[in-house]
Design a protein around this motif. Structure first.
Motif, mmCIF file in Angstrom:
data_model
loop_
_atom_site.group_PDB
_atom_site.id
_atom_site.type_symbol
_atom_site.label_atom_id
_atom_site.label_comp_id
_atom_site.label_asym_id
_atom_site.label_seq_id
_atom_site.Cartn_x
_atom_site.Cartn_y
_atom_site.Cartn_z
ATOM 1 N N GLU A 109 0.839 -1.200 0.069
ATOM 2 C CA GLU A 109 -0.108 -0.144 -0.030
ATOM 3 C C GLU A 109 0.754 1.137 -0.118
ATOM 4 N N LYS A 110 0.643 2.056 -0.973
ATOM 5 C CA LYS A 110 1.617 3.191 -0.816
ATOM 6 C C LYS A 110 1.339 4.066 0.117
ATOM 7 N N SER A 111 0.283 4.205 0.714
ATOM 8 C CA SER A 111 0.003 4.965 1.932
ATOM 9 C C SER A 111 1.025 4.572 2.881
ATOM 10 N N ASP A 112 1.525 3.382 3.019
ATOM 11 C CA ASP A 112 2.536 2.941 4.119
ATOM 12 C C ASP A 112 3.824 3.440 4.093
ATOM 13 N N PHE A 113 4.032 3.882 2.823
ATOM 14 C CA PHE A 113 5.400 4.494 2.606
ATOM 15 C C PHE A 113 5.613 5.978 2.475
ATOM 16 N N GLY A 114 6.468 6.482 3.242
ATOM 17 C CA GLY A 114 6.703 8.031 3.519
ATOM 18 C C GLY A 114 7.818 8.344 2.767
ATOM 19 N N TYR A 115 8.794 7.349 2.338
ATOM 20 C CA TYR A 115 9.969 7.944 1.815
ATOM 21 C C TYR A 115 9.967 7.452 0.340
ATOM 22 N N TRP A 116 10.299 8.215 -0.774
ATOM 23 C CA TRP A 116 10.437 7.681 -2.139
ATOM 24 C C TRP A 116 11.610 8.341 -2.793
ATOM 25 N N GLY A 117 12.119 7.257 -3.653
ATOM 26 C CA GLY A 117 12.862 7.875 -4.613
ATOM 27 C C GLY A 117 12.465 8.531 -5.706
ATOM 28 N N GLN A 118 13.482 9.034 -6.743
ATOM 29 C CA GLN A 118 12.952 9.981 -7.698
ATOM 30 C C GLN A 118 12.261 8.909 -8.949
ATOM 31 N N GLY A 119 12.507 7.915 -9.073
ATOM 32 C CA GLY A 119 12.028 6.784 -9.944
ATOM 33 C C GLY A 119 13.031 6.705 -11.086
ATOM 34 N N THR A 120 12.987 5.447 -11.770
ATOM 35 C CA THR A 120 13.819 5.384 -12.827
ATOM 36 C C THR A 120 12.790 4.506 -14.105
ATOM 37 N N GLN A 121 12.879 4.823 -15.073
ATOM 38 C CA GLN A 121 12.000 4.433 -16.250
ATOM 39 C C GLN A 121 12.144 3.243 -16.857
ATOM 40 N N VAL A 122 11.389 2.418 -16.922
ATOM 41 C CA VAL A 122 11.607 0.925 -17.655
ATOM 42 C C VAL A 122 10.453 0.809 -18.694
ATOM 43 N N THR A 123 11.029 0.553 -20.006
ATOM 44 C CA THR A 123 10.189 0.495 -21.003
ATOM 45 C C THR A 123 10.522 -0.819 -21.851
ATOM 46 N N VAL A 124 9.516 -1.546 -22.004
ATOM 47 C CA VAL A 124 9.542 -2.986 -22.677
ATOM 48 C C VAL A 124 8.879 -2.798 -23.830
ATOM 49 N N SER A 125 9.378 -3.266 -24.754
ATOM 50 C CA SER A 125 8.899 -3.184 -26.420
ATOM 51 C C SER A 125 8.455 -4.385 -26.607
ATOM 52 N N SER A 126 7.408 -4.602 -27.532
ATOM 53 C CA SER A 126 7.003 -5.866 -28.199
ATOM 54 C C SER A 126 7.816 -6.299 -29.323
#
Length: 126
Positions: A109-126
Motif C-alpha cells: 500500500e503506497k500510503s504505508d510508505f513515506g520515503y520515495w526515490g525519484q524513480g527510474t523508467q523501464v520501457t519494454v517493447s514488443s
C-alpha cells in the motif's frame, strides 16, 4: 530519515531482463518496510514487491515468478531483478521505505510508505 536513489532502468525487448537498484542513505534500510512501486501513464501507482526485515516477500500477482526483490544490508541497497519482461511492465519504478505498521509484514500500500526515490523508467517493447 532515509534518502533513496534508484538506478538501472532502461529499454528492453519483451522477454528481456533488467535489475533495478535503490541505494539508501541517511539511515539503514533494514529499519524500514521497503518496496518497489511502479506507475504507468494514466494509472495509479501500484505496489510491485515488498521486503520485510523478517525476510517475508510480497509480490503483486502479475510479477510473481518473474521479479525478485532482495536487499544487501552491507551496501544498504535494495534490488529488483526483473526477468521475462512484458510490455505491460513498462512504467516508472520507484523504491520506497516506510515504518513498520504492526501487520507482521509489509503491505503493498503506497500510503504505508513515506520515503520515495525519484524513480527510474523501464520501457519494454514488443
Amino acid at each position: 530519515q532515509v534518502q533513496l536513489e534508484e538506478s538501472g532502468g532502461g529499454s528492453v525487448q519483451a522477454g528481456g531482463s533488467l535489475r533495478l537498484s535503490c541505494a539508501a542513505s541517511g539511515d539503514t534500510v533494514n529499519s524500514y518496510c521497503i518496496g518497489w512501486f511502479r506507475q504507468s501513464p494514466g494509472k495509479e501507482r501500484e505496489g510491485v514487491a515488498t521486503f520485510s526485515r523478517g525476510g517475508e516477500l510480497r509480490y503483486t500477482d502479475s510479477v510473481k515468478g518473474r521479479f525478485t526483490i532482495s536487499q544487501d544490508n552491507a551496501k544498504n541497497t535494495l534490488y529488483l531483478e526483473m526477468n521475462s519482461l512484458k510490455p505491460e511492465d513498462t512504467g516508472a519504478y520507484y523504491c520506497a521505505a516506510g515504518p513498520y505498521k504492526g501487520y507482521g509484514y509489509c503491505r503493498r500500500e503506497k500510503s504505508d510508505f513515506g520515503y520515495w526515490g525519484q524513480g527510474t523508467q523501464v520501457t519494454v517493447s514488443s
